[in-house]
Design an enzyme around this catalytic site. Structure first.
Site, mmCIF file in Angstrom:
data_model
loop_
_atom_site.group_PDB
_atom_site.id
_atom_site.type_symbol
_atom_site.label_atom_id
_atom_site.label_comp_id
_atom_site.label_asym_id
_atom_site.label_seq_id
_atom_site.Cartn_x
_atom_site.Cartn_y
_atom_site.Cartn_z
ATOM 1 C CD GLU A 1 45.884 47.232 36.145
ATOM 2 O OE1 GLU A 1 45.575 46.279 36.901
ATOM 3 O OE2 GLU A 1 45.279 48.328 36.153
ATOM 4 C CG ASP B 1 40.612 44.908 43.883
ATOM 5 O OD1 ASP B 1 40.769 45.028 42.655
ATOM 6 O OD2 ASP B 1 41.539 45.082 44.707
ATOM 7 C CB SER B 2 37.821 47.165 39.178
ATOM 8 O OG SER B 2 37.274 45.961 38.703
ATOM 9 C CG ASP C 1 40.946 41.149 42.303
ATOM 10 O OD1 ASP C 1 42.006 40.504 42.298
ATOM 11 O OD2 ASP C 1 40.755 42.181 41.644
ATOM 12 C CE LYS D 1 42.915 40.102 39.269
ATOM 13 N NZ LYS D 1 43.497 41.274 39.976
ATOM 14 C CD GLU E 1 46.123 44.596 43.037
ATOM 15 O OE1 GLU E 1 46.877 45.446 43.558
ATOM 16 O OE2 GLU E 1 44.998 44.874 42.575
HETATM 17 O O1 KIV Z 1 40.049 44.524 39.695
HETATM 18 C C1 KIV Z 1 40.093 44.334 38.473
HETATM 19 O O2 KIV Z 1 39.145 44.587 37.721
HETATM 20 C C2 KIV Z 1 41.340 43.803 37.919
HETATM 21 C C3 KIV Z 1 41.485 43.824 36.436
HETATM 22 C C4 KIV Z 1 41.776 45.186 35.977
HETATM 23 C C5 KIV Z 1 42.503 42.846 35.972
HETATM 24 O O3 KIV Z 1 42.190 43.412 38.651
#
Ligand code: KIV
Length: 271
Positions: A186, A47-48, A86, A116, A118
């Site tokens: 992280e 989600d970056s 994510d 994924k 969080e």
């Molecule tokens: O969103 C993302 O790119 C991430 C990585 C930094 C692990 O969660």
């Protein structure tokens, strides 16, 4: 020899064999093709996306629709790498039912192999249990969790004192018990990441968590020197594409103004 498709049992075997795991982010088809060509084990549609591609100030505004759209593009480029998507903020933190429906969209509609999530408060751990028992593999994410960075006091290293280190250790064990197949750490101290990695059977993937993790992940745009804004200490820039892009675009502008482009070889002629 042709690379075989990476599976979740492969990742567990890599940990047993002490073979480090590679994971990088992609948000579109060409980057997915590049990561596949380099035989990266796991492609993460992070989600970056929000900061790196969409110009948001954080990952919080990223929506399910945006994540699905980009995961579909990445999925069209990957062949053998494991594809993890994510789950964006508020797509999983409400109810188990809503989380399973959203996680299912990443698998059924967008072609991901896993999702994924969080965090690891008791509600999230119980939600993860239900997603895993619905048949969807889950990767956890501990330490600095950008979706809740405000509550953590900003984008800071986590687990630096004994009490917070102990909490991360307990959270990691809870995520393993809940059925996660891997956990991203992280921005936590190197020794803490190593100690937890030794305790867990599932592989850990570090970003700003030192060498002791079972694998490493970076945001691909950061390692390519394509990131805009702040570059964290844990990033290694393997090249500086930003300056190459700047000079190529500047060259184009000058050549058009000076009437050097297009040259005869770029033009078509009547027979
Ligand atoms: O969103 C993302 O790119 C991430 C990585 C930094 C692990 O969660």
């Amino acid at each position: 020899m042709e690379r075989k498709k990476i599976t979740i049992p492969d990742l567990l075997n890599f940990k047993k064999q002490n073979r480090k795991i590679t994971m990088l982010t992609a948000y579109d088809f060409p980057m997915s093709v590049a990561l596949e060509k380099a035989a990266i084990d796991i492609i993460l549609v992070g989600d970056s996306l929000g900061n790196v591609i969409l110009g948001y100030e954080s990952t919080v505004p990223v929506t399910m629709d945006e994540m699905l759209h980009h995961t579909k593009a990445v999925s069209r480029g990957r062949k053998k790498s494991l594809l993890v998507a994510d789950m964006p903020f508020m797509s999983f933190n409400v109810t188990s039912r809503k989380t399973i429906i959203n996680a299912g969209k990443f698998i059924k509609e967008a072609g991901a192999d896993a999702v994924k999530l969080e965090g690891a408060n008791p509600d999230i751990v119980s939600i993860i249990k239900s997603v895993v028992s619905s048949g969807i593999p889950v990767m956890g994410h501990l330490g600095l969790t950008p979706q809740t960075a405000t509550a953590l006091g900003g984008y800071k290293v986590q687990g630096k004192d004994e009490e917070s280190a102990e909490i991360i250790m307990r959270q990691a064990l809870a995520l393993e018990k809940a059925g996660c197949f891997s956990i991203v750490f992280e921005c936590i101290p190197e020794t803490l990441a190593s100690d937890i990695t030794i305790k867990l059977k599932i592989p850990t993937i570090g970003i700003g968590a030192g060498k002791g993790c079972d694998g490493q992940v970076l945001v691909t745009h950061d390692l390519l020197g394509l990131g805009v804004g702040f570059t964290p200490k844990f990033v290694k820039k393997y090249t500086d594409l930003s300056s190459q892009i700047d000079s190529a675009i500047e060259n184009f502008r000058e050549e058009v103004i000076m009437e050097k482009f297009p040259a005869p070889e770029h033009c078509f002629k009547i027979k």
